[in-house]
Write a protein that holds these residues in place. Structure first.
Motif, mmCIF file in Angstrom:
data_model
loop_
_atom_site.group_PDB
_atom_site.id
_atom_site.type_symbol
_atom_site.label_atom_id
_atom_site.label_comp_id
_atom_site.label_asym_id
_atom_site.label_seq_id
_atom_site.Cartn_x
_atom_site.Cartn_y
_atom_site.Cartn_z
ATOM 1 N N ASP A 1 68.290 -7.216 -25.946
ATOM 2 C CA ASP A 1 67.738 -6.072 -25.230
ATOM 3 C C ASP A 1 68.411 -6.010 -23.862
ATOM 4 O O ASP A 1 68.204 -6.873 -23.011
ATOM 5 N N TYR A 2 69.232 -4.979 -23.638
ATOM 6 C CA TYR A 2 70.000 -4.858 -22.399
ATOM 7 C C TYR A 2 69.284 -4.019 -21.343
ATOM 8 O O TYR A 2 69.903 -3.634 -20.343
ATOM 9 N N SER A 3 68.003 -3.740 -21.524
ATOM 10 C CA SER A 3 67.322 -2.836 -20.594
ATOM 11 C C SER A 3 67.262 -3.382 -19.177
ATOM 12 O O SER A 3 67.187 -2.618 -18.217
ATOM 13 N N ASP B 1 68.314 3.466 -28.034
ATOM 14 C CA ASP B 1 67.077 2.984 -27.426
ATOM 15 C C ASP B 1 65.892 3.224 -28.347
ATOM 16 O O ASP B 1 65.054 2.346 -28.565
ATOM 17 N N GLU B 2 65.776 4.416 -28.884
ATOM 18 C CA GLU B 2 64.642 4.769 -29.727
ATOM 19 C C GLU B 2 64.986 4.543 -31.199
ATOM 20 O O GLU B 2 66.002 5.003 -31.696
ATOM 21 N N TYR B 3 64.123 3.808 -31.893
ATOM 22 C CA TYR B 3 64.306 3.476 -33.311
ATOM 23 C C TYR B 3 65.677 2.856 -33.590
ATOM 24 O O TYR B 3 66.500 3.423 -34.325
ATOM 25 N N PRO B 4 65.969 1.694 -33.032
ATOM 26 C CA PRO B 4 67.264 1.038 -33.310
ATOM 27 C C PRO B 4 67.351 0.620 -34.765
ATOM 28 O O PRO B 4 66.442 -0.027 -35.298
ATOM 29 N N ARG B 5 68.438 0.956 -35.425
ATOM 30 C CA ARG B 5 68.612 0.577 -36.824
ATOM 31 C C ARG B 5 70.091 0.439 -37.143
ATOM 32 O O ARG B 5 70.948 1.078 -36.526
ATOM 33 N N THR C 1 78.730 1.280 -22.959
ATOM 34 C CA THR C 1 79.462 2.531 -23.160
ATOM 35 C C THR C 1 78.541 3.739 -23.208
ATOM 36 O O THR C 1 79.018 4.851 -23.215
ATOM 37 N N ASP C 2 77.238 3.549 -23.260
ATOM 38 C CA ASP C 2 76.299 4.662 -23.329
ATOM 39 C C ASP C 2 74.968 4.176 -22.805
ATOM 40 O O ASP C 2 74.426 3.191 -23.306
ATOM 41 N N SER C 3 74.417 4.864 -21.809
ATOM 42 C CA SER C 3 73.166 4.416 -21.215
ATOM 43 C C SER C 3 72.011 4.459 -22.200
ATOM 44 O O SER C 3 70.965 3.867 -21.970
ATOM 45 N N ASN C 4 72.163 5.200 -23.310
ATOM 46 C CA ASN C 4 71.108 5.299 -24.311
ATOM 47 C C ASN C 4 71.132 4.124 -25.276
ATOM 48 O O ASN C 4 70.221 3.979 -26.099
ATOM 49 N N GLN C 5 72.152 3.272 -25.216
ATOM 50 C CA GLN C 5 72.284 2.161 -26.140
ATOM 51 C C GLN C 5 71.666 0.912 -25.525
ATOM 52 O O GLN C 5 72.345 0.085 -24.925
ATOM 53 N N ARG C 6 70.379 0.786 -25.699
ATOM 54 C CA ARG C 6 69.647 -0.315 -25.074
ATOM 55 C C ARG C 6 69.802 -1.619 -25.831
ATOM 56 O O ARG C 6 69.893 -2.694 -25.239
ATOM 57 N N GLY D 1 53.777 -4.961 -31.954
ATOM 58 C CA GLY D 1 54.788 -5.057 -30.907
ATOM 59 C C GLY D 1 55.887 -6.041 -31.265
ATOM 60 O O GLY D 1 55.881 -6.676 -32.327
ATOM 61 N N HIS D 2 56.845 -6.177 -30.358
ATOM 62 C CA HIS D 2 58.007 -7.031 -30.583
ATOM 63 C C HIS D 2 58.221 -7.881 -29.335
ATOM 64 O O HIS D 2 58.651 -7.383 -28.290
ATOM 65 N N PRO D 3 57.938 -9.187 -29.407
ATOM 66 C CA PRO D 3 57.838 -10.046 -28.216
ATOM 67 C C PRO D 3 59.101 -10.199 -27.388
ATOM 68 O O PRO D 3 59.002 -10.525 -26.203
ATOM 69 N N PHE D 4 60.293 -10.005 -27.961
ATOM 70 C CA PHE D 4 61.516 -10.225 -27.195
ATOM 71 C C PHE D 4 62.027 -8.956 -26.513
ATOM 72 O O PHE D 4 63.061 -8.992 -25.857
ATOM 73 N N ARG D 5 61.308 -7.866 -26.654
ATOM 74 C CA ARG D 5 61.679 -6.681 -25.895
ATOM 75 C C ARG D 5 61.294 -6.893 -24.439
ATOM 76 O O ARG D 5 60.236 -7.440 -24.133
ATOM 77 N N LYS D 6 62.154 -6.451 -23.517
ATOM 78 C CA LYS D 6 61.929 -6.727 -22.109
ATOM 79 C C LYS D 6 60.672 -6.048 -21.562
ATOM 80 O O LYS D 6 60.146 -6.470 -20.528
#
Length: 236
Positions: free
Chosen positions: A64-66, A132-136, A103-108, A179-184
């Motif tokens: 998570d690069y946020s 950022d939203e729904y990473p897959r 390369t893209d601010s939306n790529q979290r 939830g997802h514990p390793f998200r910042k």
């Protein structure tokens, strides 16, 4: 940088010139940055092509690069009168180089694959950035079966979906965990806790009772263990 690492990077850039975003050599290790849509085709070549022969997938992890490039406190060098760690709030602006890496601010988020070529005795890192939203991203279990639990772990901790995974379930957290514990942005202390209720004679969930606190560096000043004899005499 060794000749082996330089040769691998040159071969990768030549073979995947139309697919890759970047090929980086750092600390004598090669990192291949790819668009998510090219992951499967590139990984099949990396495994099957004899000039690469990455037969083993050692690890798959999420990132998570946020908050990448940000620090809560900066630590300064020690002083002659003790171990003094000055506290100074960090600049909240992200470093320009850290932001440009995605390369893209939306790529979290990113998924990172660590591969080993037993034949050539060399390692490779492949990284794909996700929205950022729904990473897959597509699962690589059909290429390396060892990716099974690694991808389940990344799904559990980061919420990254792996299309085509044969059994994408949580791996480390409890049943019904939200939830997802390793998200910042996930609270450090969590949202709920469990305890055994002697009246109900079962384990129950309840809102977390842990108090959230921010730990700050400990500041020790005038520690006589670090004084010279002359300094001790002057203080006396």
């Amino acid at each position: 940088m060794t000749d082996t690492t330089a040769n691998l990077a040159a071969k990768l850039e030549e073979r995947f010139s139309n697919e890759l975003i970047n090929c980086v050599i750092d600390r004598d290790e090669v990192t291949l940055v790819l668009p998510a849509e090219h992951l499967l085709s590139v990984c099949k070549v990396l495994r099957d092509d004899e000039q690469f022969a990455f037969s083993q997938l050692s690890d798959v992890c999420g990132v998570d690069y946020s908050a990448y490039g940000q620090v809560d406190w900066s630590t300064h060098e020690t002083t002659s009168t003790g171990f003094s760690r000055g506290r100074q709030a960090a600049d909240q602006a992200q470093d320009a180089d850290a932001v440009s890496e995605t390369t893209d601010s939306n790529q979290r988020y990113a998924v990172v694959y660590h591969m080993l070529s037993i034949k050539h005795n060399i390692r490779l890192r492949v990284r794909c950035f996700l929205a950022d939203e729904y990473p897959r991203i597509h699962s690589v279990t059909e290429i390396w079966s060892s990716a099974d639990w690694f991808e389940r772990e990344a799904f559990d901790l980061f919420g990254i979906l792996f299309d085509g995974h044969p059994d994408l379930r949580r791996l480390l957290t409890d049943y019904g965990f939200i939830g997802h514990p390793f998200r910042k942005d996930f609270p450090l202390e969590g949202n709920v806790e469990v305890r055994y209720d002697p009246d109900k004679k079962r384990v129950v969930y309840q809102p977390v009772t842990i108090t959230n606190r921010v730990l700050v560096p400990r500041v020790i000043r005038d520690d006589n263990r670090f004084f010279t004899p002359q300094e001790e005499q002057n203080d006396a």
